[in-house]
Design a protein around this motif. Structure first.
Motif, PDB file in Angstrom:
ATOM      1  N   SER A 215       1.134  -3.848  11.256  1.00 53.47           N
ATOM      2  CA  SER A 215       0.498  -2.611  10.808  1.00 53.47           C
ATOM      3  C   SER A 215       0.696  -1.490  11.816  1.00 53.47           C
ATOM      4  O   SER A 215       0.632  -0.313  11.459  1.00 53.47           O
ATOM      5  CB  SER A 215      -1.004  -2.833  10.579  1.00 53.47           C
ATOM      6  OG  SER A 215      -1.639  -3.239  11.788  1.00 53.47           O
ATOM      7  N   ASP A 216       0.947  -1.845  13.090  1.00 55.13           N
ATOM      8  CA  ASP A 216       1.123  -0.849  14.144  1.00 55.13           C
ATOM      9  C   ASP A 216       2.125  -1.363  15.176  1.00 55.13           C
ATOM     10  O   ASP A 216       2.261  -2.574  15.381  1.00 55.13           O
ATOM     11  CB  ASP A 216      -0.206  -0.560  14.863  1.00 55.13           C
ATOM     12  CG  ASP A 216      -1.291  -0.079  13.920  1.00 55.13           C
ATOM     13  OD1 ASP A 216      -1.428   1.138  13.769  1.00 55.13           O
ATOM     14  OD2 ASP A 216      -1.986  -0.928  13.334  1.00 55.13           O
ATOM     15  N   ASP A 284       6.288   4.899   5.479  1.00 53.63           N
ATOM     16  CA  ASP A 284       5.926   6.117   6.206  1.00 53.63           C
ATOM     17  C   ASP A 284       5.422   5.720   7.591  1.00 53.63           C
ATOM     18  O   ASP A 284       4.496   4.911   7.717  1.00 53.63           O
ATOM     19  CB  ASP A 284       4.836   6.898   5.462  1.00 53.63           C
ATOM     20  CG  ASP A 284       5.355   7.535   4.183  1.00 53.63           C
ATOM     21  OD1 ASP A 284       6.500   7.999   4.190  1.00 53.63           O
ATOM     22  OD2 ASP A 284       4.608   7.555   3.184  1.00 53.63           O
ATOM     23  N   ARG A 286       3.604   6.965  10.888  1.00 61.50           N
ATOM     24  CA  ARG A 286       2.791   7.996  11.540  1.00 61.50           C
ATOM     25  C   ARG A 286       2.825   7.724  13.034  1.00 61.50           C
ATOM     26  O   ARG A 286       2.479   6.626  13.489  1.00 61.50           O
ATOM     27  CB  ARG A 286       1.355   7.957  11.022  1.00 61.50           C
ATOM     28  CG  ARG A 286       1.185   8.478   9.607  1.00 61.50           C
ATOM     29  CD  ARG A 286      -0.262   8.774   9.304  1.00 61.50           C
ATOM     30  NE  ARG A 286      -1.094   7.589   9.444  1.00 61.50           N
ATOM     31  CZ  ARG A 286      -2.398   7.612   9.687  1.00 61.50           C
ATOM     32  NH1 ARG A 286      -3.025   8.750   9.868  1.00 61.50           N
ATOM     33  NH2 ARG A 286      -3.089   6.490   9.776  1.00 61.50           N
ATOM     34  N   ARG A 301       1.987   3.862  13.273  1.00 60.03           N
ATOM     35  CA  ARG A 301       1.320   3.178  12.163  1.00 60.03           C
ATOM     36  C   ARG A 301       2.304   3.040  11.009  1.00 60.03           C
ATOM     37  O   ARG A 301       2.927   4.024  10.610  1.00 60.03           O
ATOM     38  CB  ARG A 301       0.084   3.969  11.730  1.00 60.03           C
ATOM     39  CG  ARG A 301      -0.556   3.556  10.416  1.00 60.03           C
ATOM     40  CD  ARG A 301      -1.162   2.173  10.444  1.00 60.03           C
ATOM     41  NE  ARG A 301      -2.126   1.982  11.483  1.00 60.03           N
ATOM     42  CZ  ARG A 301      -3.444   2.250  11.368  1.00 60.03           C
ATOM     43  NH1 ARG A 301      -3.906   2.750  10.245  1.00 60.03           N
ATOM     44  NH2 ARG A 301      -4.251   2.005  12.362  1.00 60.03           N
ATOM     45  N   LEU A 303       2.996   2.501   7.174  1.00 60.36           N
ATOM     46  CA  LEU A 303       2.326   2.652   5.882  1.00 60.36           C
ATOM     47  C   LEU A 303       3.349   2.506   4.764  1.00 60.36           C
ATOM     48  O   LEU A 303       4.023   3.470   4.388  1.00 60.36           O
ATOM     49  CB  LEU A 303       1.641   4.021   5.786  1.00 60.36           C
ATOM     50  CG  LEU A 303       0.527   4.298   6.800  1.00 60.36           C
ATOM     51  CD1 LEU A 303       0.107   5.750   6.738  1.00 60.36           C
ATOM     52  CD2 LEU A 303      -0.662   3.383   6.549  1.00 60.36           C
ATOM     53  N   ARG A 305       5.040   2.794   1.471  1.00 63.87           N
ATOM     54  CA  ARG A 305       4.752   3.798   0.450  1.00 63.87           C
ATOM     55  C   ARG A 305       4.402   3.161  -0.885  1.00 63.87           C
ATOM     56  O   ARG A 305       3.590   3.682  -1.639  1.00 63.87           O
ATOM     57  CB  ARG A 305       5.962   4.723   0.286  1.00 63.87           C
ATOM     58  CG  ARG A 305       5.708   5.897  -0.620  1.00 63.87           C
ATOM     59  CD  ARG A 305       6.873   6.857  -0.602  1.00 63.87           C
ATOM     60  NE  ARG A 305       7.010   7.516   0.693  1.00 63.87           N
ATOM     61  CZ  ARG A 305       7.981   8.385   0.978  1.00 63.87           C
ATOM     62  NH1 ARG A 305       8.902   8.665   0.061  1.00 63.87           N
ATOM     63  NH2 ARG A 305       8.044   8.948   2.163  1.00 63.87           N
ATOM     64  N   SER A 307       3.076   0.056  -1.417  1.00 59.84           N
ATOM     65  CA  SER A 307       2.325  -1.181  -1.199  1.00 59.84           C
ATOM     66  C   SER A 307       1.672  -1.637  -2.495  1.00 59.84           C
ATOM     67  O   SER A 307       1.064  -0.838  -3.215  1.00 59.84           O
ATOM     68  CB  SER A 307       1.238  -0.967  -0.139  1.00 59.84           C
ATOM     69  OG  SER A 307       1.812  -0.721   1.110  1.00 59.84           O
ATOM     70  N   GLU A 372      -2.645   6.015   1.522  1.00 54.77           N
ATOM     71  CA  GLU A 372      -2.026   4.769   1.979  1.00 54.77           C
ATOM     72  C   GLU A 372      -1.392   3.979   0.836  1.00 54.77           C
ATOM     73  O   GLU A 372      -0.336   3.386   0.989  1.00 54.77           O
ATOM     74  CB  GLU A 372      -3.066   3.903   2.697  1.00 54.77           C
ATOM     75  CG  GLU A 372      -3.574   4.519   3.991  1.00 54.77           C
ATOM     76  CD  GLU A 372      -4.456   3.571   4.785  1.00 54.77           C
ATOM     77  OE1 GLU A 372      -4.279   2.350   4.635  1.00 54.77           O
ATOM     78  OE2 GLU A 372      -5.313   4.055   5.539  1.00 54.77           O
ATOM     79  N   TYR A 373      -2.056   3.905  -0.301  1.00 51.87           N
ATOM     80  CA  TYR A 373      -1.534   3.200  -1.466  1.00 51.87           C
ATOM     81  C   TYR A 373      -1.301   4.217  -2.576  1.00 51.87           C
ATOM     82  O   TYR A 373      -2.130   5.096  -2.795  1.00 51.87           O
ATOM     83  CB  TYR A 373      -2.528   2.146  -1.973  1.00 51.87           C
ATOM     84  CG  TYR A 373      -2.894   1.082  -0.987  1.00 51.87           C
ATOM     85  CD1 TYR A 373      -2.173  -0.107  -0.911  1.00 51.87           C
ATOM     86  CD2 TYR A 373      -3.984   1.231  -0.144  1.00 51.87           C
ATOM     87  CE1 TYR A 373      -2.514  -1.102  -0.012  1.00 51.87           C
ATOM     88  CE2 TYR A 373      -4.337   0.240   0.769  1.00 51.87           C
ATOM     89  CZ  TYR A 373      -3.599  -0.923   0.823  1.00 51.87           C
ATOM     90  OH  TYR A 373      -3.943  -1.902   1.712  1.00 51.87           O
TER      91      TYR A 373
END
Length: 579
Positions: A215-216, A284, A286, A301, A303, A305, A307, A372-373
């Motif tokens: 996730s990161d 994406d 960040r 982060r 994300l 696109r 998900s 996010e979703y």
């Protein structure tokens, strides 16, 4: 206790069978496992249903569910296919063999050469009876090939290990000119950041994070090194160590990709870029930078696109909690809150709830930071403070858009709280999140923000408090008695069997695979509404809710522990930190 069958711990030796490849179709794997008492009729029915829905191998579906250890299923498949099974979990793999084929080939064919023996290359394959694939492997490797059966998820994990970011960066570092210093001018840094080795090192770090579903990504300068860590299932794991001399080039490359100013090293910066993952998935990124004593740190982060929004049933809540959530979502109006710390899965749960709404006949709108979703049929508005679009202003505008259901990413201030409450009282269903330790505390938080108690009691329909606990890896988990000390802390008998994890290549030596939600559903009743008017403490609200049947997060976690889904360490890490 629903836990994988215990087997002999000795590593299965690799062995050959002279029989030619042939599938004994008179017996199927499910029938064999059932007749040997390894699974129940209900489990087989569920696995076959999942196979029909999502495809894949039946054996792998059963292994992933944790009903049977993969090597037990492998032994049964070995008898059916007449091809030897190999467990890659604890096997020493010769990475040079895999690199002869290349990562793209190994992943696309789901194969991995793992050892050489007697002039042959031993190759783990998801489909070892594919004769054309075997011919292709012999040609590419230039040697005789001996096939072994392995599960696709074991192969994917082993391939990721062989082609890990650290492995790739080690090979590329020899090509890298690391003579640049921190005070190198902008033109030189731009040139260094565009060098092929740096580009490939950064790409390998990003690819590794995508492959591990991180996730990161944390890129952190240390006194004598540059450390890269991935956050997977909520926990940070060190993935790559680079020489400190690579810091200027790595940071410059990431800043250029993110649209940051590479000359600015003191002030924090934010940026973003797009990353294309496997199967064309767009992610994406960040990006945030900040100066530390050893240099700038960058955190990214991830994300995805597109998900996939999971259903309520897939989140891991207990059955009665699922029913309560579904009941709350059927209400025509009111506020439904999801509470918990950052990273506890609040957004995922809210979108699972929104999925129950028929967007074709209902106006569903959201205001999020960030989006996010992406959900078809839902109007999603991103927060943009630079142009004045905040949660409060966005929510106020949405109320003029004839909404039926509104989701507010987070209630951060009194203005947003008051607008959300008024929206619920005027006939809208509102979903949002708060950062509180438990569900009842959210009512106290709203009052502390300045919302009148009578408004809180009238508008709140229910609150879900939740955390995420990691699930044990079915390949390396074992049962042991919990022991006196931990049993005392958790309030269960010391002889109670619970899972412990050792770590293996399937779970990247982490012992866990995936996460599951533990929650408590606080439904507003007349008695609780009357108590809210008296401005009680959160403990008083909790006591009344429990007397009415609410199961707490700790109680939910203990059920998962005793069902063999998670470990005592994980329960204590997430929910018993005050013990």
């Amino acid at each position: 206790m629903a836990f994988p069958n215990k087997i002999e711990e000795d590593q299965m030796s690799i062995r050959r069978k002279p029989s030619p490849f042939r599938l004994r179709r008179e017996r199927k794997l499910g029938d064999v496992l059932l007749s040997n008492g390894l699974i129940t009729n209900d489990q087989l029915t569920e696995a076959l249903k999942d196979q029909k829905t999502s495809g894949g191998f039946l054996g792998e579906i059963i292994a992933r569910k944790g009903w049977i250890r993969p090597d037990v299923i492998g032994a049964e498949l070995e008898q059916l296919l007449k091809v030897p099974y190999v467990s890659l979990a604890d096997l020493k793999i010769d990475g040079e063999l895999g690199r002869l084929l290349g990562e793209a080939y190994c992943r696309s064919r789901t194969v991995l050469p793992f050892q050489q023996e007697n002039g042959e290359v031993l190759v783990a394959m998801a489909d070892p009876v594919n004769l054309s694939r075997l011919d292709e492997l012999r040609t590419r490797l230039g040697q005789p090939v001996s096939p072994f059966l392995a599960f696709p998820f074991e192969l994917e994990s082993a391939i990721s290990k062989v082609f890990s970011a650290q492995q790739k960066t080690d090979l590329l570092l020899a090509e890298l000119d690391t003579s640049a210093e921190a005070d190198t001018d902008v033109e030189d840094l731009t040139s260094i950041a565009s060098d092929a080795p740096i580009v490939r090192i950064v790409n390998s770090i990003l690819e590794g994070a995508v492959q591990q579903s991180a996730s990161d990504i944390h890129v952190e300068p240390r006194e004598k090194s540059l450390q890269v860590r991935y956050r997977v299932d909520g926990i940070l794991h060190e993935e790559v160590q680079l020489p400190r001399s690579s810091l200027p080039a790595i940071l410059s490359r990431l800043k250029i990709m993110s649209g940051m100013n590479i000359a600015e090293r003191r002030r924090p910066q934010d940026g973003r870029f797009e990353l294309r993952g496997q199967n064309g998935m767009i992610i994406d990124m960040r990006v945030s930078s900040i100066a530390s004593v050893w240099g700038e740190k960058i955190v990214m982060r991830l994300l995805p696109r597109e998900s996939a929004v999971v259903s309520i049933e897939k989140l891991g809540f207990l059955e009665d909690q699922e029913r309560s959530l579904i009941s709350l979502m059927k209400r025509p109006h009111g506020v439904i809150l999801v509470t918990g710390p950052t990273g506890s899965g609040k957004s995922t749960t809210m979108f699972a709830c929104l999925q129950m709404i028929d967007a074709a006949t209902t106006n569903v709108s959201t205001i999020e930071d960030p989006v996010e979703y992406r959900m078809p049929g839902v109007n999603q508005i991103p927060v943009n403070s630079r142009i004045g679009v905040t949660f409060a202003s966005g929510l106020r505008t949405l109320l003029r858009q004839d909404p039926d259901v509104i989701m507010v990413g987070e209630i951060r201030d009194a203005e947003t709280a008051e607008i959300a409450i008024q929206a619920a009282l005027t006939g809208h269903l509102v979903l949002s999140t708060l950062h509180t330790n438990d569900a009842p505390s959210s009512l106290i938080r709203l009052q502390n923000m300045g919302v009148e108690p009578y408004l809180v009691g009238s508008a709140i329909a229910g609150v879900l408090g939740q955390r995420l606990v990691r699930k044990v890896c079915p390949n390396c988990a074992k049962e042991v008695p919990i022991g006196a000390e931990i049993g005392r802390q958790l309030g269960i008998d010391e002889s109670t069997p619970v899972p412990v994890v050792a770590g293996c290549s399937v779970c990247n030596n982490r012992g866990y695979s995936g996460r599951s939600a533990v929650g408590e559903v606080f439904e507003m009743t007349d008695e609780l509404r009357d108590m809210v008017l008296q401005q009680p403490s959160s403990n008083q609200l909790m006591a009344l809710a429990r007397s009415q049947g609410m199961k707490t997060m700790k109680e939910s976690a203990m059920e998962k522990l005793q069902a063999g889904q998670t470990t005592p360490d994980e329960v204590m890490r997430v929910l018993f930190t005050d013990a």
